[in-house]
Design an enzyme around this catalytic site. Sequence first.
Site, PDB file in Angstrom:
ATOM      1  N   HIS A 275       0.835  -1.207   0.000  1.00  0.00           N
ATOM      2  CA  HIS A 275       0.000   0.000   0.000  1.00  0.00           C
ATOM      3  C   HIS A 275       0.869   1.257   0.000  1.00  0.00           C
ATOM      4  O   HIS A 275       0.618   2.196  -0.762  1.00  0.00           O
ATOM      5  CB  HIS A 275      -0.898  -0.037   1.244  1.00  0.00           C
ATOM      6  CG  HIS A 275      -1.713   1.200   1.462  1.00  0.00           C
ATOM      7  ND1 HIS A 275      -3.050   1.289   1.170  1.00  0.00           N
ATOM      8  CD2 HIS A 275      -1.365   2.422   1.981  1.00  0.00           C
ATOM      9  CE1 HIS A 275      -3.494   2.499   1.474  1.00  0.00           C
ATOM     10  NE2 HIS A 275      -2.488   3.205   1.973  1.00  0.00           N
ATOM     11  N   GLU A 276       1.906   1.262   0.828  1.00  0.00           N
ATOM     12  CA  GLU A 276       2.780   2.440   0.905  1.00  0.00           C
ATOM     13  C   GLU A 276       3.615   2.599  -0.364  1.00  0.00           C
ATOM     14  O   GLU A 276       3.863   3.716  -0.823  1.00  0.00           O
ATOM     15  CB  GLU A 276       3.679   2.349   2.143  1.00  0.00           C
ATOM     16  CG  GLU A 276       2.920   2.318   3.462  1.00  0.00           C
ATOM     17  CD  GLU A 276       1.939   3.467   3.597  1.00  0.00           C
ATOM     18  OE1 GLU A 276       2.216   4.570   3.089  1.00  0.00           O
ATOM     19  OE2 GLU A 276       0.862   3.257   4.205  1.00  0.00           O
TER      20      GLU A 276
ATOM     21  N   HIS B 189       1.721   4.383  -2.997  1.00  0.00           N
ATOM     22  CA  HIS B 189       1.750   5.840  -2.851  1.00  0.00           C
ATOM     23  C   HIS B 189       2.993   6.413  -3.539  1.00  0.00           C
ATOM     24  O   HIS B 189       2.945   7.471  -4.161  1.00  0.00           O
ATOM     25  CB  HIS B 189       1.768   6.227  -1.374  1.00  0.00           C
ATOM     26  CG  HIS B 189       0.427   6.198  -0.713  1.00  0.00           C
ATOM     27  ND1 HIS B 189      -0.667   6.869  -1.199  1.00  0.00           N
ATOM     28  CD2 HIS B 189      -0.003   5.567   0.416  1.00  0.00           C
ATOM     29  CE1 HIS B 189      -1.707   6.670  -0.414  1.00  0.00           C
ATOM     30  NE2 HIS B 189      -1.338   5.882   0.577  1.00  0.00           N
TER      31      HIS B 189
ATOM     32  N   GLU C  44      -6.284   7.066  -0.808  1.00  0.00           N
ATOM     33  CA  GLU C  44      -6.243   5.845  -0.001  1.00  0.00           C
ATOM     34  C   GLU C  44      -6.983   4.711  -0.699  1.00  0.00           C
ATOM     35  O   GLU C  44      -6.530   3.557  -0.687  1.00  0.00           O
ATOM     36  CB  GLU C  44      -6.843   6.103   1.383  1.00  0.00           C
ATOM     37  CG  GLU C  44      -5.985   6.983   2.271  1.00  0.00           C
ATOM     38  CD  GLU C  44      -4.575   6.440   2.441  1.00  0.00           C
ATOM     39  OE1 GLU C  44      -4.416   5.240   2.701  1.00  0.00           O
ATOM     40  OE2 GLU C  44      -3.628   7.234   2.298  1.00  0.00           O
TER      41      GLU C  44
END
Length: 553
Positions: free
Chosen positions: A171-172, A175, A251
């Site tokens: 997930h990070e 980003h 998100e």
Amino acid sequence: MVNFFEHQQQARRNTWLLVGLFIVAFTLIIIFVTAVVAIAFGVVDSTQQGDFTAEPSMLSWTAFFVGIGILLVMGVKWLQLRPGGHVVAESLGGVRLSPDTQDPVERRVQNVVEEMAIAANMPVPDVYILPNESAINAFAAGYQTRDAVIGLTKGSIETFSREELQAVVAHEFSHILNGDMRLNIRLISALAGILVVAHLGRMLLYSAHFSRGSRNRNNALPLLGIALIVIGSIGILFGNLIKSAVSRQREYLADAAAVQFTRHPDSLAGALKQIGARNNDDNSGSKVAHKNADQTAHLFFGEALSHWFGMMATHPPLEKRIKRIQPGWNGKFPEPRQAFSKTEEEQVASKPEPNALSRLAALALPALLLEQAHSPKQAPSLIQDLLFSHMEEGADTTEQGAGTKLSAAQILALVEIAVPALRQASDSERTQLFRELDSMGAQHRLFPWCLYQLLARQLLPRNHFSNKLGDKEAAETTITALEQAENGETPDLAKLSRALTTCRNWSPKAKARLVSQWLKTVQQDEIISETEQKLVATLCACIEVPLPDEMLT
């Protein structure tokens, strides 16, 4: 695989929308502050007839200084954050992990981050642990991939299973690949500029309170201070609303990208459920206790602050995020648990398949070379040996110690893994490494040279690569270099370096078109060799784009 080029372009559009909204906010703040200051200091006076007179030049100068003050604060904040994500991590109390750590918990975290970096075709970022945070959370910060960091709270690494930790790190990384980090830094800087108005109001109010002249009814400082606090607070409110709205959409995107990376939605859903379980248990959940969390709340994996107003939340509700990943979820959170009861080997064995992160395991990197790549003392000499031995072999494999044959894919992975250790190596060792690597002349093969470029663009100062070409010439130069490499010819490496510097600053859509042209070039003979795969991979890494789906094997 998720289309990161499109999402990077969307992030740019969001940035311009954000800029427009903040320009409107700044303009209104300047107008109101100018009016208040003008009235307080007599720039605007009322006549006996009830009319108002003003001095236009004084109003203009007042507005000018107010605007300059806000922009200066924004610029200072931006300069503070520009050196890299480590500034954000350290401001939150983060402690950087040593790449060669032997602590089993830290080693597990480092392994997971390395797996994700290899899957994303990017150098491994530095990893920070927030040792004083028992909540479950994580973040990515930085301005570019070269200064990106991944941060994890102590609670997250003690709670998540290995597959859940993989999903959160994925997930990070999404980003990073989606271009959200630069947007986030701009958000922090913009809000700092608005916040200065309220801070100035408090200073005036306090100074008036402690001033002997504050009892003088003609003293305008208290009223001016109160007015600035009100204006600044309203500006902060609307700034946070803008920030939160953008952050919530990013998100959802990062969740979807993480599932695409890991191919295992249950892992990400499980991580989110553990946050919900902790919310029900002791109300800690993902809440970050550090005093600077309010400035960086939008960087985190989960909601870092409590909000009484839903529109102020930087993250969508947990229930909505989980439902998007698991539509059949019954809405019940599990009991909180400490998942790190399994050994590293047991968690690796239970890792779900198929998994994009298994690419690193499939490379079967020699344990001795991995140990050297993790060591700040040994990494420089390892990289030097890898590149020069590959260059001398002149083939798709390199012999490295004790007859070990390394493929181009293995060498690329070792180079990407060694980046954190090289960052921590002494200046003299790094200088010596680049001095020797820079001696490679035009007779050297393209793959080792591209690896050198990848390292140099990660470790040397930003202004080291400043010479550029025209956009059309840059694209043609990269394509010609691939064609020449396929035919065994030597490209113009100095010109290619300038071309990569040019392409690195292109928009995501322009980069996508260029990568598509690279793929057409290497697919002309309908066979993509291992060397061609690694050339495209290293060129993509040099201009900071993820590896195309066609190259994932």
